[in-house]
Motif scaffolding. Structure first.
Motif, mmCIF file in Angstrom:
data_model
loop_
_atom_site.group_PDB
_atom_site.id
_atom_site.type_symbol
_atom_site.label_atom_id
_atom_site.label_comp_id
_atom_site.label_asym_id
_atom_site.label_seq_id
_atom_site.Cartn_x
_atom_site.Cartn_y
_atom_site.Cartn_z
ATOM 1 N N LEU A 136 0.819 -1.223 0.102
ATOM 2 C CA LEU A 136 0.083 -0.048 0.082
ATOM 3 C C LEU A 136 0.803 1.171 -0.137
ATOM 4 C CD1 LEU A 136 -2.786 1.256 0.250
ATOM 5 C CD2 LEU A 136 -2.647 1.123 2.721
ATOM 6 N N THR A 137 1.905 1.363 0.753
ATOM 7 C CA THR A 137 2.740 2.465 0.819
ATOM 8 C C THR A 137 3.298 2.626 -0.645
ATOM 9 O OG1 THR A 137 3.389 2.024 3.236
ATOM 10 C CG2 THR A 137 4.881 3.553 1.988
ATOM 11 N N VAL A 138 4.088 1.689 -1.151
ATOM 12 C CA VAL A 138 4.618 1.793 -2.710
ATOM 13 C C VAL A 138 3.601 2.274 -3.467
ATOM 14 C CG1 VAL A 138 5.413 0.299 -4.391
ATOM 15 C CG2 VAL A 138 6.336 0.077 -1.985
ATOM 16 N N THR A 139 2.410 1.898 -3.635
ATOM 17 C CA THR A 139 1.509 2.184 -4.537
ATOM 18 C C THR A 139 1.168 3.657 -4.197
ATOM 19 O OG1 THR A 139 0.483 0.210 -4.309
ATOM 20 C CG2 THR A 139 -0.841 1.711 -5.625
ATOM 21 N N LEU A 140 0.814 3.854 -2.984
ATOM 22 C CA LEU A 140 0.612 5.390 -2.791
ATOM 23 C C LEU A 140 1.710 6.535 -2.885
ATOM 24 C CD1 LEU A 140 -1.567 5.165 0.473
ATOM 25 C CD2 LEU A 140 -2.042 5.284 -1.588
ATOM 26 N N LEU A 141 2.679 6.081 -2.585
ATOM 27 C CA LEU A 141 4.069 6.639 -3.356
ATOM 28 C C LEU A 141 4.278 6.966 -4.855
ATOM 29 C CD1 LEU A 141 6.737 5.682 -0.581
ATOM 30 C CD2 LEU A 141 5.799 8.077 -0.780
ATOM 31 N N ALA A 142 4.221 5.830 -5.406
ATOM 32 C CA ALA A 142 4.035 6.105 -6.808
ATOM 33 C C ALA A 142 3.032 7.103 -7.487
ATOM 34 C CB ALA A 142 3.649 4.561 -7.632
ATOM 35 N N ASP A 143 1.763 6.841 -6.789
ATOM 36 C CA ASP A 143 0.786 7.880 -7.190
ATOM 37 C C ASP A 143 1.263 9.509 -6.759
ATOM 38 O OD1 ASP A 143 -1.507 8.759 -8.201
ATOM 39 O OD2 ASP A 143 -2.345 8.965 -6.054
ATOM 40 N N LEU A 144 1.923 9.409 -5.843
ATOM 41 C CA LEU A 144 2.624 10.872 -5.503
ATOM 42 C C LEU A 144 3.568 11.233 -6.591
ATOM 43 C CD1 LEU A 144 2.662 10.928 -1.672
ATOM 44 C CD2 LEU A 144 0.900 12.139 -2.986
ATOM 45 N N ILE A 145 4.237 10.409 -6.884
ATOM 46 C CA ILE A 145 5.734 10.741 -7.671
ATOM 47 C C ILE A 145 5.281 10.922 -9.220
ATOM 48 C CG2 ILE A 145 7.688 9.874 -8.451
ATOM 49 C CD1 ILE A 145 8.022 8.416 -5.672
ATOM 50 N N VAL A 146 4.444 9.828 -9.662
ATOM 51 C CA VAL A 146 4.234 9.915 -10.962
ATOM 52 C C VAL A 146 2.955 10.794 -11.422
ATOM 53 C CG1 VAL A 146 3.534 8.446 -13.036
ATOM 54 C CG2 VAL A 146 5.048 7.489 -11.319
ATOM 55 N N GLY A 147 1.863 10.778 -10.732
ATOM 56 C CA GLY A 147 0.833 11.634 -10.906
ATOM 57 C C GLY A 147 -0.103 11.536 -12.295
ATOM 58 N N HIS A 148 -0.232 10.095 -12.801
ATOM 59 C CA HIS A 148 -1.042 9.683 -13.860
ATOM 60 C C HIS A 148 -2.087 9.137 -13.547
ATOM 61 C CE1 HIS A 148 -1.584 7.316 -17.431
ATOM 62 N NE2 HIS A 148 -0.865 8.209 -18.079
ATOM 63 N N SER A 149 -3.106 8.914 -14.389
ATOM 64 C CA SER A 149 -4.403 8.645 -14.165
ATOM 65 C C SER A 149 -4.436 7.054 -13.933
ATOM 66 C CB SER A 149 -5.507 8.765 -15.083
ATOM 67 O OG SER A 149 -4.969 8.051 -16.244
ATOM 68 N N PHE A 150 -3.375 6.426 -14.204
ATOM 69 C CA PHE A 150 -3.291 4.881 -14.038
ATOM 70 C C PHE A 150 -2.944 4.643 -12.557
ATOM 71 C CE2 PHE A 150 -0.501 1.067 -13.714
ATOM 72 C CZ PHE A 150 -1.640 0.123 -13.959
ATOM 73 N N THR A 151 -1.975 5.411 -11.942
ATOM 74 C CA THR A 151 -1.609 5.301 -10.801
ATOM 75 C C THR A 151 -2.293 5.918 -9.677
ATOM 76 O OG1 THR A 151 -0.563 7.502 -10.668
ATOM 77 C CG2 THR A 151 0.867 5.482 -11.423
ATOM 78 N N THR A 152 -3.390 6.836 -10.152
ATOM 79 C CA THR A 152 -4.553 7.038 -9.157
ATOM 80 C C THR A 152 -5.436 6.040 -8.994
ATOM 81 O OG1 THR A 152 -4.207 9.472 -9.803
ATOM 82 C CG2 THR A 152 -6.306 8.876 -8.760
ATOM 83 N N ILE A 153 -5.809 5.376 -10.045
ATOM 84 C CA ILE A 153 -6.748 4.231 -10.135
ATOM 85 C C ILE A 153 -5.991 3.210 -9.230
ATOM 86 C CG2 ILE A 153 -7.903 2.559 -11.496
ATOM 87 C CD1 ILE A 153 -8.042 4.485 -13.623
ATOM 88 N N ALA A 154 -4.838 3.034 -9.237
ATOM 89 C CA ALA A 154 -4.216 1.853 -8.683
ATOM 90 C C ALA A 154 -4.322 2.096 -7.106
ATOM 91 C CB ALA A 154 -2.911 1.848 -9.225
ATOM 92 N N ALA A 155 -4.096 3.575 -7.049
ATOM 93 C CA ALA A 155 -4.006 3.890 -5.564
ATOM 94 C C ALA A 155 -5.417 3.759 -4.700
ATOM 95 C CB ALA A 155 -3.514 5.611 -5.401
ATOM 96 N N TYR A 156 -6.361 3.941 -5.454
ATOM 97 C CA TYR A 156 -7.668 3.874 -5.151
ATOM 98 C C TYR A 156 -8.021 2.378 -4.662
ATOM 99 C CZ TYR A 156 -9.083 8.639 -5.721
ATOM 100 O OH TYR A 156 -9.025 10.131 -5.629
ATOM 101 N N ALA A 157 -7.741 1.538 -5.808
ATOM 102 C CA ALA A 157 -7.925 0.200 -5.380
ATOM 103 C C ALA A 157 -7.065 -0.410 -4.619
ATOM 104 C CB ALA A 157 -7.543 -0.499 -7.025
ATOM 105 N N ALA A 158 -5.766 -0.044 -4.415
ATOM 106 C CA ALA A 158 -5.126 -0.396 -3.149
ATOM 107 C C ALA A 158 -5.578 0.017 -1.949
ATOM 108 C CB ALA A 158 -3.611 0.270 -3.357
#
Length: 138
Positions: free
Chosen positions: A39-61
Motif C-alpha cells: 500500500l505504501t509503495v502504491t501510494l508513493l508511486a501515485d504521489l511521484i508519477v501523478g498519472h491517472s493509472f497510478t491514481t486508479i491503482a492507489a484507490y484500488a490499493a
C-alpha cells in the motif's frame, strides 16, 4: 487456498479468521507487513508519477489493502501491550512462540539428553546387534 498467491491467500485468511478468533488474529498480524508495504509503495508511486493509472491503482490499493493494513497497525499496538504483559496473558503468539510471562527455564515436555547423542547411540547399538542377510540365494 494452497494454490493461490501468498498475498491473496493471506487476505482471504485474515477475513475468514478475524470474526472467529479476533484476539489471536490481532496478535499475529503484528508480524505481517506485506499489505502495508504494498500500500505504501502504491501510494508513493501515485504521489511521484501523478498519472491517472497510478491514481486508479492507489484507490484500488486503498480499498483492497487498506483494511488489512489497519488491522496490522492495530495488531502492532496490541502485540506491544501483550509483550509487556498488560493484556491477554493466556494467548501465545504463533510467531514469537512464547508468552509474556514465560521464563527461560526448560519446558517440561523436553526430553533430557545431550542433543541427540543418546538416539545415535541407540541406533548404532541396534544395527550392530541385528545382522542382516546380504547373501544372494540362487
Amino acid at each position: 487456498m494452497n494454490h493461490l498467491p501468498r498475498p491473496i491467500a493471506d487476505w482471504i485468511a485474515l477475513w475468514r479468521d478475524l470474526p472467529r478468533h479476533p484476539r489471536q488474529v490481532l496478535l499475529n498480524r503484528a508480524h505481517a507487513h506485506g499489505s502495508a508495504a504494498l500500500l505504501t509503495v502504491t501510494l508513493l508511486a501515485d504521489l511521484i508519477v501523478g498519472h491517472s493509472f497510478t491514481t486508479i491503482a492507489a484507490y484500488a490499493a486503498l480499498i483492497v489493502l487498506g483494511p488489512p493494513s489497519l488491522v496490522g497497525c492495530a495488531g502492532a499496538v496490541i502485540h506491544t501491550l501483550w509483550g509487556r504483559g498488560l493484556i491477554w496473558a493466556d494467548l501465545v503468539c504463533e510467531f514469537c512462540g512464547d508468552g509474556p510471562d514465560d521464563g527461560d527455564g526448560p519446558e517440561p515436555d523436553d526430553p533430557p539428553g545431550d542433543d541427540g547423542d543418546d538416539l545415535i547411540r541407540e541406533i548404532t547399538d541396534y544395527l550392530h546387534t541385528h545382522a542382516t542377510s546380504t547373501a544372494r540365494k540362487d
